[in-house]
Design an enzyme around this catalytic site. Sequence first.
Site, PDB file in Angstrom:
ATOM      1  N   GLU A   1       0.836   6.462   4.611  1.00  0.00           N
ATOM      2  CA  GLU A   1       1.657   5.402   5.171  1.00  0.00           C
ATOM      3  C   GLU A   1       2.826   6.607   6.734  1.00  0.00           C
ATOM      4  O   GLU A   1       3.918   6.718   7.163  1.00  0.00           O
ATOM      5  CB  GLU A   1       3.215   6.148   4.491  1.00  0.00           C
ATOM      6  CG  GLU A   1       3.166   4.703   3.830  1.00  0.00           C
ATOM      7  CD  GLU A   1       3.905   5.088   2.197  1.00  0.00           C
ATOM      8  OE1 GLU A   1       4.992   5.947   2.426  1.00  0.00           O
ATOM      9  OE2 GLU A   1       3.904   4.039   1.086  1.00  0.00           O
TER      10      GLU A   1
ATOM     11  N   ASN B   1      -4.136   5.385   5.016  1.00  0.00           N
ATOM     12  CA  ASN B   1      -3.406   4.457   3.732  1.00  0.00           C
ATOM     13  C   ASN B   1      -1.846   3.635   3.811  1.00  0.00           C
ATOM     14  O   ASN B   1      -1.204   4.389   4.074  1.00  0.00           O
ATOM     15  CB  ASN B   1      -3.490   4.714   2.281  1.00  0.00           C
ATOM     16  CG  ASN B   1      -2.923   4.142   1.698  1.00  0.00           C
ATOM     17  OD1 ASN B   1      -3.741   3.210   0.611  1.00  0.00           O
ATOM     18  ND2 ASN B   1      -2.271   4.769   0.633  1.00  0.00           N
TER      19      ASN B   1
ATOM     20  N   HIS C   1       1.377  -4.446  -1.255  1.00  0.00           N
ATOM     21  CA  HIS C   1       2.263  -4.321  -2.446  1.00  0.00           C
ATOM     22  C   HIS C   1       3.180  -5.860  -1.559  1.00  0.00           C
ATOM     23  O   HIS C   1       3.656  -5.908  -0.746  1.00  0.00           O
ATOM     24  CB  HIS C   1       3.281  -3.857  -2.151  1.00  0.00           C
ATOM     25  CG  HIS C   1       2.695  -2.148  -2.742  1.00  0.00           C
ATOM     26  ND1 HIS C   1       2.926  -1.689  -4.061  1.00  0.00           N
ATOM     27  CD2 HIS C   1       2.601  -1.036  -1.699  1.00  0.00           C
ATOM     28  CE1 HIS C   1       2.355  -0.515  -4.170  1.00  0.00           C
ATOM     29  NE2 HIS C   1       2.822  -0.108  -3.101  1.00  0.00           N
TER      30      HIS C   1
ATOM     31  N   GLU D   1      -3.420  -0.435  -3.811  1.00  0.00           N
ATOM     32  CA  GLU D   1      -2.182  -0.413  -4.043  1.00  0.00           C
ATOM     33  C   GLU D   1      -1.458  -2.386  -4.801  1.00  0.00           C
ATOM     34  O   GLU D   1      -0.741  -1.608  -4.913  1.00  0.00           O
ATOM     35  CB  GLU D   1      -0.716   0.568  -4.054  1.00  0.00           C
ATOM     36  CG  GLU D   1      -1.306   1.881  -3.594  1.00  0.00           C
ATOM     37  CD  GLU D   1      -0.539   2.728  -2.585  1.00  0.00           C
ATOM     38  OE1 GLU D   1       0.941   2.392  -3.126  1.00  0.00           O
ATOM     39  OE2 GLU D   1      -0.823   3.715  -2.328  1.00  0.00           O
TER      40      GLU D   1
ATOM     41  N   ASP E   1       0.022  -5.351  -6.153  1.00  0.00           N
ATOM     42  CA  ASP E   1       0.727  -5.105  -6.742  1.00  0.00           C
ATOM     43  C   ASP E   1       1.253  -7.000  -5.961  1.00  0.00           C
ATOM     44  O   ASP E   1       1.142  -6.942  -4.296  1.00  0.00           O
ATOM     45  CB  ASP E   1       2.121  -4.958  -7.445  1.00  0.00           C
ATOM     46  CG  ASP E   1       2.606  -3.653  -6.442  1.00  0.00           C
ATOM     47  OD1 ASP E   1       2.825  -4.105  -5.218  1.00  0.00           O
ATOM     48  OD2 ASP E   1       3.450  -2.839  -7.142  1.00  0.00           O
TER      49      ASP E   1
HETATM   50  C1  XIL Z   1       5.392   5.430  -6.296  1.00  0.00           C
HETATM   51  C2  XIL Z   1       5.074   5.241  -7.145  1.00  0.00           C
HETATM   52  O1  XIL Z   1       4.546   4.277  -8.056  1.00  0.00           O
HETATM   53  C3  XIL Z   1       6.429   6.041  -8.090  1.00  0.00           C
HETATM   54  O2  XIL Z   1       6.409   5.562  -9.424  1.00  0.00           O
HETATM   55  C4  XIL Z   1       7.887   6.415  -6.990  1.00  0.00           C
HETATM   56  O3  XIL Z   1       8.495   6.976  -7.625  1.00  0.00           O
HETATM   57  C5  XIL Z   1       7.025   6.585  -5.481  1.00  0.00           C
HETATM   58  O4  XIL Z   1       5.866   6.309  -4.773  1.00  0.00           O
HETATM   59  N1  XIL Z   1       3.449   3.138  -1.483  1.00  0.00           N
HETATM   60  C6  XIL Z   1       2.541   4.363  -2.558  1.00  0.00           C
HETATM   61  C7  XIL Z   1       2.625   4.923  -3.775  1.00  0.00           C
HETATM   62  O5  XIL Z   1       1.593   5.306  -1.697  1.00  0.00           O
HETATM   63  O6  XIL Z   1       2.320   6.172  -4.292  1.00  0.00           O
HETATM   64  C8  XIL Z   1       3.819   4.862  -4.047  1.00  0.00           C
HETATM   65  O7  XIL Z   1       4.107   5.168  -5.543  1.00  0.00           O
HETATM   66  C9  XIL Z   1       4.239   3.182  -3.650  1.00  0.00           C
HETATM   67  C10 XIL Z   1       4.348   3.034  -2.492  1.00  0.00           C
END
Ligand code: XIL
Length: 299
Positions: free
Chosen positions: A127, A169, A206, A235, A237
Amino acid sequence: ESTLGAAAAQSGRYFGVAIAANRLSDSTYATIAAREFNSVTAENEMKIDATQPQRGQFNFTAADRVYNWAVQNGKEVRGHTLAWHSQQPGWMQNLSGSALRQAMIDHINGVMSHYKGKIAQWDVVNEAFADGSSGARRDSNLQRTGNDWIEVAFRTARAADPSAKLCYNDYNVENWTWAKTQAMYRMVKDFKQRGVPIDCVGFQSHFNSGSPYNSNFRTTLQEFAALGVDVAITELDIQGASPSTYAAVVNDCLAVSRCLGVTVWGVRDSDSWRSEHTPLLFYNNGSKKPAYTAVLDAL
Ligand code: XIL
């Protein structure tokens, strides 16, 4: 095939899941995770605050719980994440300049040496780009150490564990038309041209009403792969868990030979960091949602 992991393996890919160490004692959770997935990412346990809570004192207790569970259950592991503006321990938040730069390097070396030879892919940097139309780097304490912090992180990581694939990432980089996507593309192109060691790009994916799935995601994956890096959906969802959108994402990965696999960010909706979005593949009682069937059929 009868599981997501086995179905993905038919095309040489994995289907992974984010695992939280403190949920592994929940037998419904552990049973689904062990059965369905063949790759594991620690949801929080390998982050900076978890692995180096005090400067120079590494703690791999929770990280190893996830790692050992994964290996004992025959899964590969994605390492997440080594250099990030978020989930930094307090001591790191308080550093700047050359001291912070050195702390980043020491952190990468400390964590990667603990897992040397054991991690399929590392999210070396997470990020680093800003949202919106600027195409700029995100302001952070790491960015303020100098624009070269990302390439220094990757060079450090390559030396620490030459066997791991090294990934950049990010989120909101799935839509090819977005400025953030183009900024990331220019960085990866530059790294490849200058020989900065980068092997893969992770697209968090996401998807929600503010940053919805767009069918040009496949173009994005293809354009990055054409630069000579692997790509992965890291990741996933989807707010509401539309079966057709889940299938579209899987088909986008399958359409790109350099797409390594797909990871969903949790098992059941109740395990999600955005549980109110009901974004995952399993209901809270452990039964399969329509999105699960759509994914399995697409694989
Ligand atoms: C999130 C986790 O799912 C949570 O449990 C935590 O509180 C915050 O981080 N991008 C990422 C992940 O790279 O590491 C994040 O995970 C979600 C967004």
